[in-house]
Design a protein around this motif. Structure first.
Motif, short mmCIF file in Angstrom:
data_model
loop_
_atom_site.label_atom_id
_atom_site.label_comp_id
_atom_site.label_asym_id
_atom_site.label_seq_id
_atom_site.Cartn_x
_atom_site.Cartn_y
_atom_site.Cartn_z
N LEU A 191 0.84 -1.19 0.00
CA LEU A 191 0.00 0.00 0.00
C LEU A 191 0.88 1.24 0.00
O LEU A 191 1.64 1.47 0.95
CB LEU A 191 -0.91 0.01 1.24
N ALA A 192 0.78 2.04 -1.03
CA ALA A 192 1.57 3.26 -1.11
C ALA A 192 0.88 4.39 -0.35
O ALA A 192 -0.36 4.47 -0.34
CB ALA A 192 1.78 3.66 -2.56
N ASP A 193 1.66 5.25 0.28
CA ASP A 193 1.10 6.42 0.94
C ASP A 193 0.40 7.29 -0.10
O ASP A 193 0.97 7.62 -1.14
CB ASP A 193 2.23 7.22 1.61
N SER A 220 -2.24 6.32 -1.80
CA SER A 220 -3.02 5.48 -2.70
C SER A 220 -4.43 5.29 -2.14
O SER A 220 -4.70 5.60 -0.98
CB SER A 220 -2.35 4.12 -2.89
N TYR A 221 -5.32 4.79 -2.98
CA TYR A 221 -6.71 4.60 -2.56
C TYR A 221 -7.04 3.11 -2.56
O TYR A 221 -6.58 2.35 -3.42
CB TYR A 221 -7.66 5.37 -3.47
N THR A 222 -7.85 2.73 -1.59
CA THR A 222 -8.14 1.32 -1.40
C THR A 222 -9.55 1.15 -0.85
O THR A 222 -10.11 2.08 -0.25
CB THR A 222 -7.13 0.69 -0.43
N ARG A 228 -8.31 6.81 1.33
CA ARG A 228 -6.92 7.19 1.07
C ARG A 228 -6.02 6.61 2.15
O ARG A 228 -6.28 6.75 3.34
CB ARG A 228 -6.78 8.71 1.07
N THR A 272 -7.36 -2.89 -3.77
CA THR A 272 -7.15 -1.74 -4.64
C THR A 272 -7.61 -2.08 -6.05
O THR A 272 -7.61 -3.25 -6.45
CB THR A 272 -5.68 -1.32 -4.66
#
Length: 756
Positions: free
Chosen positions: A686-688, A690-692, A710, A755
């Motif tokens: 999970l990237a800072d 990013s949306y999930t 977010r 995601t």
């Protein structure tokens, strides 16, 4: 000049994130308070209103239940209390024309923030079956509709009567009296969703389901443990008490999965030193994994038992029961299991132990972080065990302190708002009013939703609150509500519960805490009970938002007359005219309220009796304080998943959303965020930023999804995540509840991340 309400919902697609703060209050809190108050009330009204908050001749803050000392500051309120007052005393109005312009389908698409920002509701509103929007209705017609629906039920138990913690003692007493005279104990309330676990644990262990400390006790404590609580946002005035305790030499341990600014440093806006530098509060921060608290306190109890001379043998011998069984269970506590359950290190726990052993007077405070898990009740019992071991109940500067979240939630329970009332209370009620109250237990909140879902209940009457927004398993709850034949909400402002209704719906607008209440006998006041058992008067000072509003006691009295008719011998009309008549009856029914009218006339009110605190007398089944023993529990989380806790932002009080920022956590402009430890996020890909989607997992196999969150890298405990409610209530299964208390387990939800 006050600002107009927002015309449209603000876009929340791109919340901004900055590093979290390390201090609470100070100049930013003052600035934000004034900004919000001016926007809602204008400058002159702001000054006239805020200077009456929590004053002896003023009104009780409609926010939290934190007590006031005998000596009051001129500004006896916090930032979030000022927000609560501003939202109630707003100059914005929701008139019948508003409902004409906004059909029900439109209201259902709006956020809770937008709904709440529209202002005070000015007239009773009715949504007929099949209609697409609310229409104005007279009070007489509204009560006739309620009477028609209630009289048509096959049984009184097909009706549910919910209470919010804002309801006054007088209104709550009348409400439960009406409900029991009608013939049911279906009195769910907001306590069912928060401190029910505390009441369940404390009733069994010390014999009374309330805290045992006063404000003065906090000031005298040697050690204060704050577990599962964020005072800086949820009870900001508590920080002043902690600051005073620190100045007297107290040590403070904070036990929480997230670091919170208020526990790091408090910049008291009441003093120049506080504004400039502030006071560091935490002496030790134990960043525990979600749900690991029982394991921690069990091990601490073992270590206390092993320390020479650490237990209060005389207190244990004279005042407790069950010590041998408890001690045997405590001795089995395992270091390795505890470190796994808590995520703490051995040196951290040993340091906590040293502080406990050095303290002669210890208080443990807690809130939802301890009460909303499957094993919450046994966790709180373990906290009580620690206090009993060293005689820390029933002496100054020591005891249990469950910090209540709503201004009269404790008072409502004292007044009889409970689905499982004691026989003694019902006997006293029946004797006073010549009625026969039902003895069969009623439905709590979770069981009420099941009853609506299953067709066992057909009418929901809510005295305040936001039932739909506050409850778990959103899709299940909303579908259950829509099956009702009638939903009724006594409200000051709009919320989600007005947009999700039964086949017919009523909104009954009521006076707020800030409003003058004038009845036939003259100007009235109501009373409230704070988190530490102090009862005092509350008097509004503003002209009501509309001439069409009724007070909560008046609404109950008129509804009772419409529903019960000539068969009722209760003097409902007298109660509406003069609330002193209600208090006279309370004094003869509720223990501790003898000579109520005379005692509450004293500025600052009076303190209710508390046998464990006052006499070291424990009204339990054994006649003593009970040690307890239970297997250690903590959540097990599968690989690739995290344990989510739902929580508030700083611009929020319960389900009321004041704004879209969480200033102390560095999040602005949006609420659909999930806070994840960077190391966990890296393992999960999970990237800072990013949306999930958040998808909860539970044993029923049902997919519960909260889309579009977010990811925010945040220093949470490993394996843990956090996100705001009510947006994440959809993830909490209706049947995932605490053992014994049946409180929704909103602080321990297993989630996976999906995601696009």
């Amino acid at each position: 000049m006050a600002a107009k309400p927002p015309a449209g919902d603000p876009v929340q697609d791109a919340p901004q994130v900055s590093p979290p703060k390390h201090a609470a209050a100070g100049l930013p809190a003052i600035g934000h308070t004034l900004k919000v108050a001016q926007r809602q009330m204008g400058l002159a009204r702001t000054a006239r209103t805020l200077l009456k908050v929590n004053q002896k001749d003023g009104f009780d803050c409609p926010g939290c239940a934190w007590p006031e000392g005998d000596k009051r500051h001129t500004a006896e309120f916090c930032e979030n209390g000022a927000k609560a007052v501003a939202e109630e005393a707003t100059l914005r109005r929701v008139t019948p024309e508003f409902f004409t312009a906004h059909p029900q389908a439109d209201l259902a698409t709006r956020s809770g923030y937008w709904l709440g920002q529209q202002g005070r509701i000015t007239e009773p509103m009715y949504l007929p079956e099949g209609a697409d929007r609310y229409e104005a209705v007279t009070w007489e017609r509204a009560f006739a509709i309620i009477a028609e629906e209630l009289r048509a039920l096959g049984s009184p138990d097909e009706a549910l009567f919910y209470t919010s913690g804002r309801t006054s003692n007088e209104a709550a007493f009348l409400f439960q009296l009406f409900v029991r005279e009608f013939g049911t104990n279906n009195l769910p309330d907001c306590s069912n969703m928060c401190h029910e676990s505390s009441g369940s644990a404390l009733n069994e262990t010390i014999g009374i389901g309330k805290g045992s400390v006063s404000l003065e006790d906090l000031h005298q404590a040697d050690l204060i443990i704050v577990a599962g609580q964020n005072p800086g946002t949820n009870h900001p005035r508590m920080l002043t008490a902690l600051e005073r305790a620190k100045s007297a030499g107290a040590k403070i341990i904070s036990v929480n999965p997230l670091p919170e600014a208020g526990m790091e440093r408090f910049k008291n806006p009441q003093s120049p030193f506080g504004m400039l530098k502030g006071t560091a509060l935490n002496d030790l921060f134990l960043q525990i994994r979600i749900g690991g608290d029982q394991a921690l306190f069990r091990l601490l109890n073992k270590l206390v038992l092993e320390a020479d001379g650490a237990t209060d043998e005389e207190f244990i011998r004279e005042h407790t029961h069950g010590y041998e069984e408890f001690a045997a269970a405590a001795k089995d506590a395992d270091w390795a299991e505890t470190l796994t359950a808590t995520g703490l290190t051995r040196p951290e726990i040993e340091r906590a132990l040293a502080m406990i052993l050095a303290s002669k007077r210890t208080i443990v405070c807690w809130a939802m972080g301890l009460t909303q898990h499957k094993h919450s009740v046994v966790t709180i019992r373990e906290v009580v065990n620690l206090l009993l071991l060293r005689g820390n109940i029933g002496r100054p500067g020591a005891g249990v302190c469950p910090v209540r979240g709503h201004s009269n939630v404790q008072g409502d329970r004292t007044m009889g708002i409970f689905e499982r009332p004691s026989p003694a209370f019902l006997d006293a009620l029946d004797k006073e009013f010549g009625i026969t109250s039902p003895r069969e237990h009623g439905f709590d909140v979770v069981r009420s939703i099941r009853a609506l879902r299953d067709g066992e209940a057909k009418v929901l009457f809510a005295m305040g609150g936001n039932f739909v927004g506050a409850t778990p398993d959103t899709e299940v709850t909303e579908a259950a509500i829509r099956r009702a034949s009638l939903t009724v909400h006594v409200s000051t402002k709009l919320n989600r519960s007005h947009a999700v209704t039964g086949r017919r719906a009523l909104i009954l607008p009521t006076l707020g805490r800030t409003d003058k209440d004038v009845q036939a006998a003259g100007k009235q006041f109501v009373t409230v009970e704070d988190s530490m058992g102090m009862v005092h008067a509350s008097r509004g000072n503003l002209a009501p938002a509309s001439p069409h509003l009724l007070s909560e006691p008046a609404i109950v009295a008129r509804m009772a007359r419409a529903v019960l008719g000539e068969d009722s011998k209760t003097p409902w009309e007298e109660f509406e005219k003069d609330y002193a008549a209600i208090r006279d009856r309370i004094s003869r029914v509720v223990a501790g309220f003898e000579d109520f009218n005379a005692r509450v006339a004293h500025p600052g009110g009076f303190q209710l009796p508390h046998a464990p605190r006052d006499e070291r007398r424990f009204p339990t089944k054994t006649g003593k304080a009970n040690f307890t023993a239970a297997p250690v529990e903590y959540p097990r989380v599968p690989a690739g998943r995290l344990l989510l806790q739902t929580l508030r932002s700083h611009d929020q009080y319960n389900t009321t959303i004041y704004g879209l920022d969480d200033r102390y956590r560095g999040i602005t402009g949006g609420r659909r965020v999930v806070m994840v430890n960077p190391e966990d996020a890296a393992e999960l890909g999970l990237a800072d930023g990013s949306y999930t989607d958040l998808v909860s997992e539970w044993r029923d196999g049902v997919e519960r999804r909260a889309p579009g969150f977010r990811v925010v890298y945040y220093p949470t405990a490993r394996g843990c995540a956090a996100a705001y409610y009510p947006e994440t209530n959809v993830l909490v299964p209706l049947d995932s509840t605490a053992d014994t208390s049946n409180t929704p387990a909103s602080k321990s939800v297993v989630v996976r991340f999906e995601t696009a």
